[in-house]
Design an enzyme around this catalytic site. Structure first.
Site, short mmCIF file in Angstrom:
data_model
loop_
_atom_site.label_atom_id
_atom_site.label_comp_id
_atom_site.label_asym_id
_atom_site.label_seq_id
_atom_site.Cartn_x
_atom_site.Cartn_y
_atom_site.Cartn_z
N LYS A 13 -4.28 10.69 0.15
CA LYS A 13 -3.25 11.57 0.72
C LYS A 13 -2.18 11.91 -0.33
O LYS A 13 -1.79 13.05 -0.47
CB LYS A 13 -2.58 10.91 1.94
CG LYS A 13 -3.56 10.56 3.05
CD LYS A 13 -2.85 10.05 4.30
CE LYS A 13 -2.14 8.73 4.13
NZ LYS A 13 -3.05 7.58 3.87
N ARG A 166 -3.67 -3.89 5.85
CA ARG A 166 -3.34 -2.47 6.01
C ARG A 166 -4.43 -1.74 6.78
O ARG A 166 -4.16 -0.85 7.58
CB ARG A 166 -3.11 -1.81 4.65
CG ARG A 166 -1.80 -2.26 4.03
CD ARG A 166 -1.76 -1.95 2.56
NE ARG A 166 -1.57 -0.54 2.31
CZ ARG A 166 -1.85 0.04 1.16
NH1 ARG A 166 -2.39 -0.65 0.18
NH2 ARG A 166 -1.61 1.32 0.99
P1 AMP Z 1 2.01 4.31 1.82
O1 AMP Z 1 2.57 4.57 0.46
O2 AMP Z 1 1.99 5.52 2.71
O3 AMP Z 1 0.69 3.59 1.80
O4 AMP Z 1 3.05 3.29 2.54
C1 AMP Z 1 3.30 2.02 1.98
C2 AMP Z 1 3.93 1.12 3.02
O5 AMP Z 1 5.19 1.67 3.44
C3 AMP Z 1 3.15 0.93 4.32
O6 AMP Z 1 2.14 -0.06 4.20
C4 AMP Z 1 4.27 0.50 5.26
O7 AMP Z 1 4.67 -0.83 5.00
C5 AMP Z 1 5.42 1.41 4.82
N1 AMP Z 1 5.39 2.70 5.55
C6 AMP Z 1 5.15 3.93 5.01
N2 AMP Z 1 5.19 4.88 5.95
C7 AMP Z 1 5.45 4.25 7.11
C8 AMP Z 1 5.58 4.68 8.46
N3 AMP Z 1 5.45 5.96 8.81
N4 AMP Z 1 5.86 3.73 9.40
C9 AMP Z 1 6.00 2.43 9.09
N5 AMP Z 1 5.86 1.95 7.84
C10 AMP Z 1 5.59 2.84 6.85
#
Ligand code: AMP
Length: 209
Positions: A13, A166
């Site tokens: 993404k 995750r």
């Molecule tokens: P990502 O970079 O999108 O994989 O996000 C990394 C981490 O940030 C996730 O594993 C969550 O701990 C936190 N996070 C990101 N977006 C969200 C969201 N919409 N709701 C809750 N936690 C989030």
């Protein structure tokens, strides 16, 4: 054009958003990037969420929703945005529906095996967030960012324990959004297994259609 990118962690993404934002001329808003930048800068929010991110859990909805509400109020979102990593729960999707009308929700489809392969080989530039993969998209010099020359890092949550967690969180909390947006006629399924350029072409073609 307001677009949401949905799909398991590691589906590409962030990589796709970095390409698509130049095509659509709208900002890429990644909640994960905003949390990581708060952690790096030692803000109150950063201190609060650091442990949650490291374990691969989700930040509470109230905190995440308020952060997104603030971000979407900025001037640069006037002609649209690409949301990457938000919404991740049904309550977040409901809150978003009160903030914005979405044109499309792009659902990245990728097997668990491929997710694990991608996440465990992912490396990042610590200052720009540029994404590499040790096999499929290596830097010119091993372990070093092509542009800034900084040593690349591995995200804490790209380590095996956190990856498993995750994926479980994705299945339990985020995958139900596919049905939620399908009912609203917003979902576009995209095979996330080819190269970023091929995925980009499929997304652009689907958005035009
Ligand atoms: P990502 O970079 O999108 O994989 O996000 C990394 C981490 O940030 C996730 O594993 C969550 O701990 C936190 N996070 C990101 N977006 C969200 C969201 N919409 N709701 C809750 N936690 C989030």
């Amino acid at each position: 054009m307001n677009i949401v990118l949905l799909g398991p962690p590691g589906a590409g993404k962030g990589t796709l958003a970095a390409l698509l934002k130049n095509e659509l001329n709208v900002p890429h808003i990644s909640t994960g990037d905003i949390f990581r930048s708060n952690i790096k800068n030692g803000t109150e929010l950063g201190k609060k969420v650091q442990g949650i991110l490291a374990s691969g859990g989700l930040v509470p909805d109230e905190v995440t929703i308020e952060m997104v509400r603030d971000r979407l109020a900025s001037d640069d979102t006037a002609s649209g945005y690409i949301l990457d990593g938000f919404p991740r729960t049904i309550p977040q999707a409901e809150a978003l529906s009160e903030m914005a009308e979405l044109e499309a929700v792009i659902n990245f489809v990728l097997s668990d095996d491929e997710v694990v392969k991608r996440l465990s080989g992912r490396r990042l530039c610590p200052s720009t967030g540029r994404i590499y993969h040790i096999v499929s998209n290596p830097p010119k010099q091993e372990g070093i960012d092509d542009e800034t020359g900084e040593p690349l890092i591995q995200r804490d949550d790209d380590k095996p324990e956190a990856i498993r967690h995750r994926l479980e969180v994705y299945r339990a909390e985020t995958a139900p959004l596919i049905g939620y947006y399908k009912e609203k006629g917003k979902i576009i399924d995209i095979d996330a297994s080819p190269s970023p350029e091929t995925v980009l072409s499929s997304v652009i073609a689907a958005l035009k259609a």
